[in-house]
Design a protein around this motif. Sequence first.
Motif, mmCIF file in Angstrom:
data_model
loop_
_atom_site.group_PDB
_atom_site.id
_atom_site.type_symbol
_atom_site.label_atom_id
_atom_site.label_comp_id
_atom_site.label_asym_id
_atom_site.label_seq_id
_atom_site.Cartn_x
_atom_site.Cartn_y
_atom_site.Cartn_z
ATOM 1 N N ARG A 257 -30.939 -30.292 -5.301
ATOM 2 C CA ARG A 257 -30.985 -31.897 -4.850
ATOM 3 C C ARG A 257 -32.924 -31.790 -4.364
ATOM 4 O O ARG A 257 -33.158 -32.843 -5.316
ATOM 5 C CB ARG A 257 -30.945 -32.820 -4.233
ATOM 6 C CG ARG A 257 -31.326 -34.221 -4.207
ATOM 7 C CD ARG A 257 -30.029 -35.398 -3.989
ATOM 8 N NE ARG A 257 -30.927 -36.140 -4.160
ATOM 9 C CZ ARG A 257 -30.829 -37.680 -3.087
ATOM 10 N NH1 ARG A 257 -29.356 -37.860 -2.868
ATOM 11 N NH2 ARG A 257 -31.199 -38.390 -3.671
ATOM 12 N N TYR A 260 -34.658 -30.133 -7.229
ATOM 13 C CA TYR A 260 -34.675 -30.542 -8.298
ATOM 14 C C TYR A 260 -35.495 -31.908 -8.624
ATOM 15 O O TYR A 260 -36.430 -32.106 -9.620
ATOM 16 C CB TYR A 260 -33.099 -31.297 -8.788
ATOM 17 C CG TYR A 260 -33.041 -32.228 -9.537
ATOM 18 C CD1 TYR A 260 -32.929 -31.728 -11.182
ATOM 19 C CD2 TYR A 260 -33.033 -33.338 -9.504
ATOM 20 C CE1 TYR A 260 -33.157 -32.562 -11.954
ATOM 21 C CE2 TYR A 260 -32.590 -34.813 -10.671
ATOM 22 C CZ TYR A 260 -33.288 -34.670 -11.931
ATOM 23 O OH TYR A 260 -32.848 -35.427 -12.963
ATOM 24 N N SER A 264 -38.706 -31.936 -11.329
ATOM 25 C CA SER A 264 -38.304 -32.500 -12.272
ATOM 26 C C SER A 264 -40.136 -33.954 -11.871
ATOM 27 O O SER A 264 -39.820 -35.181 -12.640
ATOM 28 C CB SER A 264 -37.357 -33.789 -11.815
ATOM 29 O OG SER A 264 -37.111 -34.142 -10.922
#
Lengths: 801, 60
Positions: A257, A260, A264
């Motif tokens: 997570r 990510y 992103s």
Amino acid sequence: MKAAKKSDVKCFHCGTVCSDQVHYDEKLFCCQGCKVVYSIFKDNGLDDYYTFESTPGNRMDTSDDDRFLFLENKEIAKSLLNFSDGTKSKVIFSIPEIHCTSCIWLLENIAKICPGVIHSEVNFIKKQATITFFEQELTLRQLALTLANVGYAPMITSESSDKKEEKPKWGKIQIQLGIAGFCFGNVMLLSFPEYLGFAEEDPFFITLFSWLNMFLSIPVLIFSAKDYLISAYKAVTKKFVSIDIPIALGILTLFIRSSYEVISGTGAGFFDSFTGLIFFLLIGKWFQSKTYESLSFERDYKSYFPLAVSRWNGAIQEIIAINEIEKGDKIRIRNNEIIPADCRLISESANVDYSFVTGENHPVSIKKNDFIYAGGKLLGIPIDLEVEKKVDQSYLTSLWEGQQVNTSRGTKHLLDRVSKYFTITILLISLIASVYWYITSPQMVWTVISAVLIVACPCALALSVPFTYGSIIRSLGRMGYYLKSADVVEKFFNISDIIFDKTGTLTFTGKSKIEFEGDPLTDEEINSVFEMTSASVHPYSQKIASSFKGKKQNSELISSFSEIPGSGIKAVIHGMEYRLGTESFVLNKPESTQQPVSAQVFFSVNYFLRGKFLIGSSIRSGLNRLMVHLEKQGLKLALLSGDNESDKEKMTALFPEGTTLKFGMKPDQKLEMIANLQAKGKQVIMIGDGLNDAPSLLRADIGISVVDNASVFSPASDVIIDGSKLYLFSSIFKFINSAKIVVGLSIIISFLYNIVGIWWAVNGQLTPVFAAILMPLSSITVVVFTTLSIKLLGKLYKLEK
Amino acid sequence: MKVIVILILVSVLIATGFLLAFIWAVKSGQFDDTYTPSVRMLFENDKKSASTSLDVDKNK
């Protein structure tokens, strides 16, 4: 040391109270041996030995010069060397006698006494000396003898030749911990601007920092967290739930997570929590892995046997390794050597001490052509034997081999049982939460699931057990109880039965208590008894002789000496006839038909009975109270002794009424008893020592071996206890059991933190800062709580003694 | 402000150097025995043993 009273004078070398003083160089010594060692040191400029500590020396056993003969065998010598290039060799000796600063100094300066030694280095904790020497100038045997002559006899067993340089597992966790700590510190530092809310002001730095954090976390995931991931994977494939599964789940979710979010560009991630988590987990692991490096918990029968034996090849003796012995070989065994294989006696007679094998306290006399089992220790003159069975087929060995299957007793750990329900609950919660969020706002589902898995990662839970058990191991170590590993602590929780061995466990081995019954002996009589017994090889004589500490032999005193087998010894000293032996012998009456009572030696002067020496086993102190306390705690006690019933009265008095007391038990019978109890669902502690208990120690749920010197020999077991601390056992037992409560409470504490965290996570409000505070906080609370409460409990129970 | 980037990179590099030093120390066995060296340093070396104790042969 001022020479005040005679009894207060201590030997300058070893500190033993001198009864008979040897003067040399204006100093006092208790025996010739100590004087000789002192003079060696003095002549070689090593008298600094005495400046670091007072009376640092070891009393020597001045047995014989046949020691270490087996090192003459090239194969054996080679197997002991760690390194050899043809000129230089390196060997690591285990030296149990290493005990103080002076020892280190002496052994590192051994080159001065022992030319040919290039370098020597001591590892005090492991009680080892690494010695490099020139092969041409010094053989391994000469080196070992030199060390033995100054009181530092190396302990050489098959163990030392089997495992050479084992890879240190120790280093790996240190490096893992180092890397995790390094990354944790840096990630924390780089996350600080984020905590303080600078994210909006300078987005460039925040992005840079989070990328840096991600790179710093990669080694933590790959290297430091490796073991958790692997173990969780193994648990999943074997379809059982361990604490590592929720941990691995949490670790992976955290990393994925966070990565990510960073990639992103949606957030800074939880890398601070991630690295911190691994760091704390590793600290717990490191704390738990406390080991006693100078002790060995894994010895098997091989360690008890000599490495080599002398075999007759025609008329010459050759030294061969023990596994080369074949059936039909004729071998020679010397005083104090262990008989390595089942044999038949060729010599006329022999006295064999079987205390190690059977627990029998008194030596057995064996006649020509009798069978001798392996494991006995010869007392007296050398004997010749014919080998009946190879070493690995002997009675004792086979007993051991049959037992190997049972060594790994699979018990489920407390933590794994808890974590089973824990994991299921966590998965349920995330499922319910995701269903709820899927209905209300679907874009939050993944955030919430990952948040739940992250915050539920049972870091504090995983720390509670290692820190509790680790603290217990440390407390026990200070009291002379050495546990093999933290897993042993847990096995104490459900114990219902305790089985004791007698010889060496409840009583002292070797050191028999010699009492004289009758009018006190005069100095002259004491001297005479000492001279006579020293000249004799009968085990009782040697026991009596060794009870007169610090005497030196002067065999010229004796004008006539003879030993009548089965009756006793007589000698003429200064015109008086002294006799030691059976009652009828010392009084010169015809031999009575009555079987002479064992363990009694009568003494007469000119056929006038002066009294008798009683050779008894002495029971350790404080055991009466121990038995009472243990019974009060609801434990069922039993005694299984390999010895005969001669001590039955003493034992009946020692144990509570109605206790099973069994004598003459063979090793396999003891084993069977334990197996029977276990079949009834009982959990058994076996407390024993020596080779005869070894199979039962392995079989029992907890095997405890009692030793009088922790660095010397003990069979494979879970716990090693210092014999003088055996009386503390009931307090220790209570102490360990109270730890159950500590573990329980710390599990509750960690659950409370988890509930708080999960509440926030389910609500979709878990922020990196919140996670970064909650996780270390819960871990630290648990660590502090467990260590402090164990310390407190330790104090509480120590007061009780 | 961009100078901070350089500072941070340099500091991480230096810290990594110390980390490598730590790993080296563990691997070369400096943490294997944490007691004896503390005693050994208090011994007075005379000239002879001082020269021999330097060429410790380390073989793995």
